[in-house]
Design a protein around this motif. Structure first.
Motif, PDB file in Angstrom:
ATOM      1  N   SER A 139      -1.377  29.248  18.393  1.00  0.00           N
ATOM      2  CA  SER A 139      -0.209  30.050  18.777  1.00  0.00           C
ATOM      3  C   SER A 139       1.036  29.598  18.036  1.00  0.00           C
ATOM      4  CB  SER A 139       0.062  29.930  20.276  1.00  0.00           C
ATOM      5  OG  SER A 139      -1.066  30.260  21.005  1.00  0.00           O
ATOM      6  N   ALA A 140       1.230  28.274  17.979  1.00  0.00           N
ATOM      7  CA  ALA A 140       2.429  27.753  17.328  1.00  0.00           C
ATOM      8  C   ALA A 140       2.439  28.149  15.859  1.00  0.00           C
ATOM      9  CB  ALA A 140       2.487  26.235  17.482  1.00  0.00           C
ATOM     10  N   ALA A 143       3.201  31.843  15.616  1.00  0.00           N
ATOM     11  CA  ALA A 143       4.618  32.091  15.900  1.00  0.00           C
ATOM     12  C   ALA A 143       5.468  31.734  14.686  1.00  0.00           C
ATOM     13  CB  ALA A 143       5.061  31.267  17.111  1.00  0.00           C
ATOM     14  N   VAL A 201       6.918  27.265  20.738  1.00  0.00           N
ATOM     15  CA  VAL A 201       6.740  28.723  20.655  1.00  0.00           C
ATOM     16  C   VAL A 201       7.879  29.448  21.356  1.00  0.00           C
ATOM     17  CG1 VAL A 201       5.291  30.667  21.375  1.00  0.00           C
ATOM     18  CG2 VAL A 201       4.236  28.645  20.408  1.00  0.00           C
ATOM     19  N   THR A 219       1.214  36.073  23.556  1.00  0.00           N
ATOM     20  CA  THR A 219       0.948  34.739  24.114  1.00  0.00           C
ATOM     21  C   THR A 219       0.275  34.772  25.486  1.00  0.00           C
ATOM     22  OG1 THR A 219       3.205  34.670  24.946  1.00  0.00           O
ATOM     23  CG2 THR A 219       2.759  33.411  22.961  1.00  0.00           C
TER      24      THR A 219
END
Lengths: 370, 342
Positions: A139-140, A143, A201, A219
């Motif tokens: 996710s990071a 992002a 994030v 997310t």
């Protein structure tokens, strides 16, 4: 030699205790050659039958996933929509429901299998790609790509997600895994990474409203934006990941006996670990890129399956590969039914369904002290 | 360990080094505060700031210091101290260097409460109230679930992680339910920000801190030090382990909840401040007072950085602490791992 081989086939279930599972006596398996063959064959038949039942369950859920939605369809319409180009349901089925279902299948399989091999590798029954921060790593990275590099399509996402997943997998294993790590330590290392990465994030979302608009839906973990391009994009990664994971089943069984015993059986521990990390990275990175971080599927399914099959990965992995997508798609269907007129994102449904089970797991046994 | 005996028969024991660290950190916090009060669109020299603070200064200076900058600074100091104290208590109680409220689900609970208000469209005051309710409710749930003839450190951690994971899912969902503008406001709150904080925000936290901190510092600190040796050892020297753990948990959850209500769940202060304090004081056991001073200095410094680091562009303080804390955390994980303590 024969004893060792038999123990490989039935490695003990990982427990919450810090004690290495190696020292446990193998579950009572009748010695080969004596009264064994009928019961062994019987067990194999039972396992096969169970697997077939699981596949049947998955098929039912797949049909439900295509049939249930904003516009509920009778089975006949689903069928004609699938097959006949001129049917009114064709567009709905092929543009929306089918890609969504396929993506659910792929992502579910990926997360379930990744969870199973991670639990085997770390000898940690609490290992889950979501809890250990691997999804958060993906996710990071996604992002970052979306906010700073302008990469918004899943095609570009995948590479970043893989990068993030790889970094966190390596980190969490280096930090919390390895020899002498207790489940609680590993879970804690993962939780700490989760906290860091999600705070990053949300910082990214904060600095860029456009990212917020996209990422806040992503997310949560959702199959809602699935299209056939997404499916095609992540398919190769997940297939390769699955193949690598299935390939590690037998050596991972050996590794459960400890490095020395595994080496004696001809396995190469370092190679197996590397292969598992590659598999987990491919599976979790691709799944997260496509649907966002989804937690607890990789924890729950291997756990439930282990009760059915025992810890032998050669059975555990196929079961997980079938039942994890069943769970994910089931949760997705449930989210669509409960959330009407909109929908509840599947990540939220799995968190709410899986959380209590996790809590039950960690509270039902006496907790080991390090 | 030094002892001061008063003529009345009262004796106070303290570590000179710990006291030094506490005073040093407090001075550092005051220094940050002086800079923060003096800088901004209307710059003031330190002497001007001091003169204004002691009752002098022009009307404009009075307004700027007392109405605009001081409330924010005071909120920062209080939130830093409260989070640091709560973090120290958590880390002692679960006997783990990573047992901070960020990780154990308490801040997520406070966030859930706040997000519900954002989705339903309530005022900032309702948001703060809901954060407190959410944090306390989560504390209660975690305590109940982890209770099995006493609350054990590791079970508390695992239950906390599970609850945190569930609440993260719920929070993400709530965020998707809000209109974009409200969602932006919510993310700002979730990150932790001191922007525009007034006496309204500082007041309730100050009240809690005034009640809870002395109770913990004077009443429980020696017993807490015993509890770090293990439940059995503590019981053996007469510490009522279960009751004390409940009281301290309640205190920590109260502090976290009210801190979150004031400034949002500012990341990592609760985790980092106790560690820094421990390293600086080189004292074993919970360094409660030193931690509070370090936490206050940390947040005041981070907020100063957040306001001034990028000219013309203010960051929320949570971004600064998140970045600092994240780097520190990775380093800490590696070190603890190497030392075999994690």
């Amino acid at each position: 030699m024969s004893t060792a081989v038999r123990r490989v086939a039935t490695t003990p279930e990982p427990t919450l205790d810090a004690t290495p599972t190696v020292t446990r006596p193998a579950p009572s398996v009748p010695a080969r050659g004596t009264a064994a063959p009928p019961s062994r064959r019987g067990r194999r038949a039972a396992r096969s039958a169970g697997l077939i039942t699981a596949v049947a369950l998955l098929v039912v859920i797949v049909v439900l996933s295509i049939a249930v939605g904003a516009k509920a369809m009778p089975l006949a319409d689903v069928w004609s929509g699938l097959l006949h180009r001129d049917a009114t349901e064709y567009a709905v089925v092929h543009k929306m429901r089918l890609p969504r279902t396929l993506l659910g299948l792929l992502a579910g399989t990926a997360l379930g299998v990744a969870g199973a091999v991670m639990q085997a590798l770390t000898r940690n029954p609490l290992a889950d790609p979501g809890l250990l921060g691997i999804n958060a790593g993906a996710s990071a990275a996604v992002a970052t790509a979306a906010a700073f590099l302008g990469v918004t399509a899943v095609g570009g996402h995948v590479w970043f997600a893989l990068l993030g997943a790889a970094a966190v997998t390596a980190l969490v294993y280096a930090v919390g895994g390895g020899r002498g790590a207790t489940p609680a330590r590993l879970a804690l290392a993962g939780a700490a990474l989760n906290a860091t990465l999600y705070s990053y994030v949300s910082a990214v979302m904060l600095l860029d409203t456009a990212s917020l608009e996209r990422l806040r839906f992503w997310t949560v973990g959702s199959l809602a934006n699935a299209d056939s391009a997404t499916v095609r994009r992540v398919l190769p990664f997940i297939l390769v990941g699955l193949l690598v994971a299935l390939g590690t089943a037998r050596p991972l069984n050996a590794l459960a006996l400890g490095d020395d015993a595994a080496r004696a059986l001809g396995a190469r521990p370092a190679l197996i670990r590397a292969a598992v990390i590659v598999a987990v990275t491919l599976l979790c990175g691709a799944a997260t890129a496509a649907c966002g971080p989804i937690v607890f599927v990789g924890l729950l399914v291997p756990h439930l399956v282990r009760a059915l099959t025992g810890p032998d990965l050669r059975w555990l992995l196929p079961y997980c590969a079938v039942l994890a997508p069943a769970l994910l798609l089931g949760a997705d269907v449930l989210g669509r039914v409960l959330g009407r007129p909109g929908e509840l994102q599947v990540g939220m449904v799995t968190a709410v369904l899986g959380g209590p089970l996790f809590l039950w797991l960690v509270t039902r046994r006496p907790v080991a002290q390090p | 360990m030094s002892v001061i005996r008063t003529p009345g028969g009262l004796s106070v024991r303290f570590r000179p080094r710990a006291l030094g660290v506490g005073v040093g950190a407090a001075l550092l916090a005051a220094g940050f505060g002086l800079v923060a009060l003096g800088s901004g669109d209307y710059p003031m020299g330190p002497t001007d700031v001091l003169r204004t603070l002691t009752g002098g200064g022009t009307v404009a200076e009075q307004f700027i210091v007392y109405e605009l900058r001081l409330p924010r600074l005071v909120t920062a100091l209080l939130v830093g101290a409260a989070l640091a104290l709560a973090g120290t208590l958590f880390q002692s109680l679960v006997r783990n260097p990573l047992g901070s409220p960020d990780i154990l689900g308490f801040t997520q609970g406070a966030s859930t409460g706040a997000l519900v208000v954002v989705v339903l469209g309530g005022s900032s005051l309702a948001l703060a109230g809901a954060a407190v309710v959410g944090g306390l409710g989560t504390g209660l749930v975690i305590y109940t679930l982890a209770w099995r003839r006493g609350v054990h450190g590791y079970r508390l951690i695992l239950v906390g992680i599970g609850v945190a994971a569930i609440l993260t899912g719920v929070n993400g969902y709530l965020l998707t339910r809000a209109p974009l503008m409200d969602a932006a406001r919510a993310v700002l709150w979730l990150t932790g920000s001191l922007d525009g904080r007034g006496w309204v925000n500082a007041g309730p936290l100050l009240a809690v801190l005034v009640v809870v901190a002395p109770l913990v510092l004077v009443g429980c600190a020696p017993a807490l030090r015993m509890m770090e040796l293990g439940d059995d050892a503590a019981s053996a020297v007469g510490v009522p382990v279960r009751r004390l753990r409940l009281v301290l948990l309640a205190a920590a959850v109260l502090l976290v909840s009210f801190a979150a209500a004031a400034a949002g769940p500012v990341a990592f202060v609760a985790l980092v401040a106790p560690h820094l304090a421990k390293r600086l004081t080189r004292a074993p056991g919970p360094n409660l007072l030193a931690s509070m001073a370090v936490g206050a200095a940390l947040l005041a410094g981070a907020d100063l950085l957040a306001q001034r680091a990028f000219a013309g562009h203010q960051l929320p303080v949570g971004v600064v602490t998140g970045v600092i804390g994240g780097g520190y955390l990775v380093w800490l994980l590696a070190m603890e791992r190497r030392a075999g303590r994690l």
